[in-house]
Design an enzyme around this catalytic site. Structure first.
Site, PDB file in Angstrom:
ATOM      1  N   TYR A 102     -11.751   0.813  -3.440  1.00 31.84           N
ATOM      2  CA  TYR A 102     -10.769   1.065  -4.495  1.00 31.84           C
ATOM      3  C   TYR A 102     -11.131   0.250  -5.742  1.00 31.84           C
ATOM      4  O   TYR A 102     -11.489  -0.935  -5.633  1.00 31.84           O
ATOM      5  CB  TYR A 102      -9.388   0.666  -3.966  1.00 31.84           C
ATOM      6  CG  TYR A 102      -8.279   0.855  -4.948  1.00 31.84           C
ATOM      7  CD1 TYR A 102      -7.870   2.123  -5.330  1.00 31.84           C
ATOM      8  CD2 TYR A 102      -7.629  -0.240  -5.510  1.00 31.84           C
ATOM      9  CE1 TYR A 102      -6.850   2.298  -6.236  1.00 31.84           C
ATOM     10  CE2 TYR A 102      -6.597  -0.068  -6.423  1.00 31.84           C
ATOM     11  CZ  TYR A 102      -6.223   1.200  -6.785  1.00 31.84           C
ATOM     12  OH  TYR A 102      -5.200   1.371  -7.690  1.00 31.84           O
ATOM     13  N   ASP A 174      -8.899  -1.816   4.760  1.00 29.37           N
ATOM     14  CA  ASP A 174      -7.839  -1.197   3.952  1.00 29.37           C
ATOM     15  C   ASP A 174      -7.604   0.186   4.556  1.00 29.37           C
ATOM     16  O   ASP A 174      -8.430   1.083   4.431  1.00 29.37           O
ATOM     17  CB  ASP A 174      -8.315  -1.122   2.496  1.00 29.37           C
ATOM     18  CG  ASP A 174      -7.284  -0.496   1.559  1.00 29.37           C
ATOM     19  OD1 ASP A 174      -6.440   0.291   2.030  1.00 29.37           O
ATOM     20  OD2 ASP A 174      -7.351  -0.780   0.346  1.00 29.37           O
TER      21      ASP A 174
HETATM   22  C1  LIG Z   1      -3.740   2.347  -4.441  1.00 29.93           C
HETATM   23  C2  LIG Z   1      -4.668   1.610  -3.571  1.00 29.93           C
HETATM   24  C3  LIG Z   1      -4.714   0.210  -3.583  1.00 29.93           C
HETATM   25  C4  LIG Z   1      -3.857  -0.615  -4.530  1.00 29.93           C
HETATM   26  O1  LIG Z   1      -2.517  -0.525  -4.202  1.00 29.93           O
HETATM   27  P1  LIG Z   1      -1.305  -0.659  -5.270  1.00 29.93           P
HETATM   28  O2  LIG Z   1      -0.111  -0.408  -4.440  1.00 29.93           O
HETATM   29  O3  LIG Z   1      -1.544   0.372  -6.329  1.00 29.93           O
HETATM   30  O4  LIG Z   1      -1.373  -2.035  -5.841  1.00 29.93           O
HETATM   31  C5  LIG Z   1      -5.559  -0.422  -2.701  1.00 29.93           C
HETATM   32  N1  LIG Z   1      -6.352   0.286  -1.858  1.00 29.93           N
HETATM   33  C6  LIG Z   1      -6.352   1.630  -1.834  1.00 29.93           C
HETATM   34  C7  LIG Z   1      -7.249   2.345  -0.894  1.00 29.93           C
HETATM   35  C8  LIG Z   1      -5.518   2.344  -2.686  1.00 29.93           C
HETATM   36  O5  LIG Z   1      -5.533   3.679  -2.672  1.00 29.93           O
END
Ligand SMILES: *Cc1c(COP(=O)(O)O)cnc(C)c1O
Length: 385
Positions: A102, A174
């Site tokens: 990201y 993530d």
């Molecule tokens: C959107 C996203 C983030 C960041 O999250 P926020 O809630 O926008 O701060 C991190 N990792 C992935 C894979 C995302 O899609």
């Protein structure tokens, strides 16, 4: 004994599903900053809402249960969750990140943590040999997404976690794109799971939130300390909205995936499309690894239009599908990674990892798939030069 055996039940009855005091079947919003203490040093489990709040605690217990972890932590955004996890490290440490993470994850490492002496390297996590060779003594963790944003590149979470552990490093995943309904990284060997709960977990594009889940008690204590010390916590009202969103995760994900599969079939056979990236497609390079570690290919798609089609016109012609950042909501969203989610990555780095100017990312919502296909059809037709 557990009250249920299936995650479709756990999303509704997991965590704190009933208010102990009143029997309310939805957890109340404890909109308070502080808690009256009974005597000096005597409280009822809560002192101050940064440290602990019952509504936030309910969503933290719920997500821990869904991910199969011991402890969950809720933050004001996915980036606040990632920042808390990166705060585990110290000057001199190095973090390995997979290609195509990201954009905000790259940015916080490159523009914030680098200033504190925490460095990063972008590595190929798709081959064991290449990944193993990327380790040096200063590497303390690997942070990856699978499937990764926006090319849906699949990484073998079990393999990467094994290699990381053999070097004494942590494996951080993530799991935003898959959610625990489709993939459980802790069971595959990861040490820390992160979510942007803004996406599928919240599910309605009405809140920004982040989550962290761990199994190891010592890691849990350190993350809990950082959460309270740095203070990027999720508020009571957003915690409530997130619990409410998670209750329908199973039915929403089933429909998101069904729609994604239909759009992939449509795009894959379309003369205007040069390439479709989707790990649920048997011809996709990540298909086999994904099938081993996830229930299906998930609901995110990206594709490239052939040269004879004008990408800006495609986006401005969409009627039902919104041109917007984000993903995972009930409404379908389309975005242009090169100028939106990945704009903070320098163009040469971006092109090297395959994020071309013609790449389009789709997050199919839960509308009728026929309406979605009709919208894509007319936008592609309008974009023909
Ligand atoms: C959107 C996203 C983030 C960041 O999250 P926020 O809630 O926008 O701060 C991190 N990792 C992935 C894979 C995302 O899609």
């Amino acid at each position: 004994m557990a009250k249920y055996s299936n995650i479709s039940t756990a999303v509704i009855h997991g965590g704190v599903s009933v208010d102990e005091r009143t029997g309310a079947v939805s957890v109340p919003i404890y909109q308070t900053s502080t808690f009256r203490q009974d005597a000096l040093g005597v409280n009822r489990g809560y002192e101050y809402s940064r440290t602990g709040n019952p509504t936030r605690e309910a969503v933290e217990k719920l997500v821990a249960e869904l991910e199969g972890g011991r402890s969950g932590f809720a933050f004001g955004s996915g980036m606040a969750a990632i920042t808390a996890v990166l705060s585990l490290f110290r000057s001199g440490d190095r973090i390995l990140i997979s290609e195509n993470v990201y954009g905000g994850t790259f940015r916080v490492l490159d523009k914030v943590f680098k200033n504190f002496g925490i460095s990063y390297s972008i590595v190929d996590t798709t081959s064991r040999e290449a990944f193993d060779a990327a380790f040096s003594d200063d590497v303390k963790a690997v942070l990856l997404e699978s499937p990764a944003n926006p090319l849906l590149t699949v990484t073998d979470i079990r393999m990467v976690s094994e290699v990381a552990h053999s070097h004494g490093a942590l494996s951080i995943v993530d799991n935003t794109f898959m959610t625990p309904y489709l993939q459980k990284p802790l069971a595959l060997g990861a040490d820390i799971v992160i979510h942007s709960a803004t996406k599928y977990l919240g599910g309605h594009s009405d809140l920004v939130a982040g989550l962290v889940v761990v199994n190891d008690p010592e890691l849990a204590e350190r993350i809990g300390f950082i959460q309270n010390a740095t203070g990027g916590v999720l508020g009571p009202f957003d915690s409530f909205l997130l619990i409410r969103g998670i209750k329908t995760l199973a039915v929403r994900m089933d429909r998101h995936v069904e729609n994604a599969e239909a759009l992939v079939r449509y795009l894959n056979s379309h003369e205007a499309v040069s390439r479709v990236h989707y790990p649920g497609l048997e011809t996709d390079p990540g298909f086999q690894v994904n099938a081993r570690q996830a229930v299906n290919g998930g609901a995110m798609i990206s594709f490239e239009l052939k040269d004879g089609y004008d990408v800006p016109t495609f986006f401005s012609s969409l009627k039902l599908i919104f041109l917007a950042e984000s993903l995972g909501g009930v409404e379908s969203l389309a975005c242009h990674p090169a100028s939106m989610t990945h704009a903070s990555i320098p163009r040469d780095v971006r092109l090297k990892v395959g994020i071309t100017d013609g790449l389009i990312r789709l997050s199919p919502g839960i509308e009728s798939k026929d309406d979605l296909i009709a919208d894509l059809e007319q936008a592609i037709e309008a974009a023909r030069r």
